[in-house]
Each structure stands twice: as structure tokens, then as C-alpha cells.
Scaffold this motif. Structure first.
Motif, short mmCIF file in Angstrom:
data_model
loop_
_atom_site.label_atom_id
_atom_site.label_comp_id
_atom_site.label_asym_id
_atom_site.label_seq_id
_atom_site.Cartn_x
_atom_site.Cartn_y
_atom_site.Cartn_z
N PRO A 11 0.83 -1.21 0.00
CA PRO A 11 0.00 0.00 0.00
C PRO A 11 0.87 1.26 0.00
N GLY A 12 0.42 2.26 -0.74
CA GLY A 12 1.18 3.49 -0.87
C GLY A 12 2.00 3.55 -2.15
N SER A 13 2.08 2.41 -2.87
CA SER A 13 2.83 2.36 -4.13
C SER A 13 1.96 2.86 -5.29
N THR A 14 2.60 3.08 -6.42
CA THR A 14 1.89 3.43 -7.65
C THR A 14 1.95 2.22 -8.57
N PRO A 15 0.84 1.49 -8.71
CA PRO A 15 0.86 0.26 -9.51
C PRO A 15 1.12 0.53 -10.98
N GLY A 16 1.87 -0.39 -11.59
CA GLY A 16 2.05 -0.35 -13.03
C GLY A 16 0.86 -0.99 -13.72
N PRO A 17 0.93 -1.12 -15.04
CA PRO A 17 -0.21 -1.64 -15.81
C PRO A 17 -0.65 -3.04 -15.39
N SER A 18 0.27 -3.88 -14.92
CA SER A 18 -0.07 -5.27 -14.58
C SER A 18 0.03 -5.53 -13.08
N GLN A 19 0.03 -4.50 -12.28
CA GLN A 19 0.26 -4.67 -10.85
C GLN A 19 -0.97 -4.29 -10.03
N ILE A 20 -1.03 -4.85 -8.82
CA ILE A 20 -2.11 -4.54 -7.88
C ILE A 20 -1.50 -4.32 -6.50
N ILE A 21 -2.29 -3.73 -5.61
CA ILE A 21 -1.84 -3.51 -4.23
C ILE A 21 -2.13 -4.76 -3.40
#
Length: 406
Positions: free
Chosen positions: A189-199
Motif C-alpha cells: 500500500p502506498g505504491s503506484t501500480p504499473g499496468p499489470s500490478q495490484i496492491i
């Protein structure tokens, strides 16, 4: 591989779960909810003296068998400041609640039952032998085992432990649970997900549930789908001598599901996997000797449901704590359709109508929908091959908050 029924899976898991024998000593102020490892004996006698239960006058009962007795008041006994003399024939001592009853006195007359006269009192009511006197040791005696090993220390038991003059208590060690989330797609949590990523969200709910159940938690973080890194995380958990390793995701046997194979290569004995339940079918159970391994599905709702069904009972067994009573029976608010070969756990809201509790399932039950789980009060349990259940018919539920129907 055939799917294992939920009840059989839980029995197999708990049958090899031995309560933790190791103990630790804690200050009383930190022991709420912990389980006594040994019998707790009193370090003193309580009360330590014959004590007055009321405000009044300490006297000899033989001096006031009938109303109208006149007695000389020779002093005062109050809590922390007892009367230093003794009571003889025709005498009384003014006494307050909790104060020592002076030698010679055997009863206490209520203050409102006495009339003050010059130099003393006149009794207005008969006195019973021993009335309003708490005998020495009435509660417990020095050396008495007041609380038994296995007792859960709640507010009342902590009170008596303090009264026994026990500043510290020996309690069962809490189970240590390691949680490992796996997946290339996961970010904290707190990250900026890329196109294929989730929290990654599962860890927080599982950790909270584990702590609530009575465990300490070792968070191993997020590990990518890499056998070497998964192995290193497992080694960290084993070096920490955890009681349970919980993995999140990757427990199936697809091309990208590496957890089960990596655990087996590291020496895990696989007991079973694939449960006849929905959500949560890919649950995996195994062990490294005395260390339990629980491989939970990656979908958030699946992992939470499996944690309620399997992780919470496992922790409670290891911690010598009683099971959490989540089962209840309510009425179906709507007609429930016939079920297939898996046991369903359906998220639902509870409401009360005409004195009856009703469970109404949410329309969407996808195992990735965390918002629906957070809004739910219970899980409606639909056994395998259950026929259609008409509205208004009793149905079993698992309460997400055990005190909901209190």
C-alpha cells in the motif's frame, strides 16, 4: 485429486496441532487474554483479618442480644488504621467498612441501628452472631491454588490475581505466525501500480485476524514468483522457529504457482490441498515437523474465509484458547438456490424483523470483491448438494463479528 470436505480438512489440520508447552512470565498489566501455564497460588490470605462489611459498631454479640443494650464507645477502627486495643464486656468500637474488627468483638451493628447516647450507643435492633463481619480468609488463603493452569486471564481473573499479591504471572507463549505474500504483481500500500500490478491487501487482514486469535505475527513481506527468493523467505521463518507459516497466493500447481513446489522441495510434508468449498478451494496444508504450513488462496475474500475457517481455530488450539463461537442460525431473507458439490460461504447482511434475524446475501459474490466482504455481517453456509431453501427458512451462518447477535 478429489476435493476434501471442509469438516474433514479442519479435523485433519487440528488433529496434529499440539498446544504450545513453552511459557513466559509477564507483568500482570500485560497478561489480559493470556492463558495461565501453571496453577496460580495466593501469596497471602484475603481478607488478612476479620474485617467489617459495613459502617457501624464492633461489639460482642453477648452484650447486645436484644434492643436497648447500652455500650461504651472506646475508639475507632478505619481502613488502614485499626483500633489497637480490644473490646471487653459492655464496650464497642466505631468501625468503618474494610477496617479490622478488634479482638474481643465478634459482630458489627449497623450505624443506623444504633442511637448515640452520652459516652456511647444504645442498640435499636438485635445483633446476630458474626453479622457484617468478613472472616479472615473468607476469599482465599495463602498457598491456595485459586486459578488453575489453562485459565484465560480476563478482567475478573486479573483482579483476583492482583488481590493474591501476584505482580507477575507465568503464561503460555503466544503462537508465532509468519505471513508471506507472493506474486510478481503485488506492491505494498502506498505504491503506484504499473499496468499489470495490484496492491497487496491480504497480509493486513490475515495479520489482524491472527493477532485477534491470540498470535504474534512475523511479516515476511512480498516475494516475487522466484523459487530462490521464496526459499529464502521460508528459511527466515524456520530460523525464527515460527509455529505456523502462512503463504498468500501461488499454492496451486499452474505454471506461475511456485509456492507449493518450492515448499515441498524445502522439505515440507504436504498433507492435503484443494477443499470442497467456495471461495477458497486452493487451500494447502502441510508441515515442517512441528511447524504448520497453511497455503491460502491469493484472492482477498478467499484468503479471509479460509483464515476464519482454518487459521483462527489452529491458532486457538496452539494457544490453548477456547474456539471462537461464530456459528449461529438465522432465517434466509430470500430464497437460496440449490447448491452443487462445494460448500458455499455467501457474504450477507443481517437485519432483524418481527424479532427474527434475517440474512440477505449480496448480489455479487466474486472472491476478489473486498468491499462486499467489509460490508458483510456473516457468511451464509450452504452445504454441498443442499436443496433450494425458501425465504424464511432457518439457515446456518458464520458470524464475521461474534457478538453481532448478542
Amino acid at each position: 485429486m478429489n476435493l476434501l470436505p471442509v469438516a474433514e480438512a479442519l479435523n485433519r489440520l487440528l488433529s496434529r496441532a499440539k498446544p504450545i508447552a513453552a511459557s513466559e512470565t509477564l507483568p500482570l498489566a500485560e497478561a489480559e487474554g493470556r492463558v495461565l501455564a501453571v496453577d496460580l497460588t495466593a501469596c497471602l490470605t484475603q481478607p488478612p483479618f476479620n474485617a467489617s462489611a459495613m459502617d457501624g459498631y464492633a461489639l460482642r454479640r453477648e452484650d447486645a442480644p436484644e434492643p436497648g443494650a447500652e455500650l461504651k464507645v472506646i475508639g475507632t477502627s478505619s481502613a488502614g488504621h485499626g483500633f489497637e486495643g480490644s473490646v471487653s464486656q459492655g464496650e464497642a468500637v466505631r468501625i468503618f467498612t474494610g477496617a479490622p474488627v478488634p479482638p474481643g468483638a465478634d459482630s458489627v451493628l449497623l450505624q443506623e441501628d444504633a442511637e448515640k447516647i452520652e459516652g456511647g450507643i444504645r442498640t435499636n435492633f438485635p445483633v446476630r452472631q458474626g453479622q457484617h463481619v468478613r472472616p479472615r480468609g473468607q476469599d482465599f488463603a495463602e498457598g491456595e491454588a485459586v486459578l488453575s493452569a489453562g485459565t484465560v486471564l480476563d478482567f475478573s481473573r486479573l483482579t483476583v490475581a492482583a488481590g493474591m499479591n501476584r505482580p507477575n504471572v507465568e503464561v503460555v507463549r503466544r503462537p508465532l505466525i509468519a505471513i508471506l505474500a507472493t506474486g510478481d504483481e503485488l506492491l505494498p500500500p502506498g505504491s503506484t501500480p504499473g499496468p499489470s500490478q495490484i496492491i497487496a491487501s491480504n497480509t493486513f487482514g490475515i495479520a489482524a485476524l491472527a493477532r485477534k486469535a491470540g498470535a504474534d505475527v512475523l511479516d515476511l513481506g512480498i516475494v516475487p514468483d522466484d523459487k530462490a527468493k521464496i526459499t529464502a523467505a521460508i528459511d527466515t521463518a524456520r530460523d525464527a522457529k515460527v509455529d505456523v507459516i502462512v503463504t498468500l497466493g501461488g499454492a496451486s500447481v499452474g505454471d506461475h504457482d511456485l509456492v507449493q513446489a518450492t515448499l515441498i522441495e524445502a522439505g515440507m510434508q504436504l498433507d492435503f490441498w484443494r477443499i470442497a468449498m467456495r471461495p477458497g478451494k486452493p487451500l494447502m496444508v502441510g508441515s515442517f515437523g512441528e511447524t504448520h504450513v497453511l497455503g491460502l488462496p491469493g484472492n482477498p475474500v478467499s484468503s479471509l474465509v479460509c483464515s476464519l475457517l482454518f487459521l483462527e481455530p489452529l491458532i486457538r488450539r496452539l494457544a490453548s484458547l477456547p474456539p471462537v463461537q461464530r456459528e449461529a442460525t438465522v432465517e434466509a431473507a430470500v430464497t437460496l438456490r440449490a447448491n452443487d458439490h462445494r460448500q458455499d460461504y455467501i457474504r450477507a447482511k443481517l437485519s432483524k424483523s418481527a424479532g427474527h434475524w434475517l440474512a440477505e446475501p449480496f448480489g455479487k459474490q466474486d472472491s476478489s470483491m473486498m468491499k462486499v466482504f467489509a460490508a458483510a455481517d456473516c457468511l451464509v453456509i450452504r452445504p454441498p448438494h443442499a436443496p433450494e431453501l425458501p425465504a424464511g427458512t432457518p439457515c446456518p451462518v458464520m458470524l464475521l463479528r461474534p457478538d453481532l447477535l448478542a
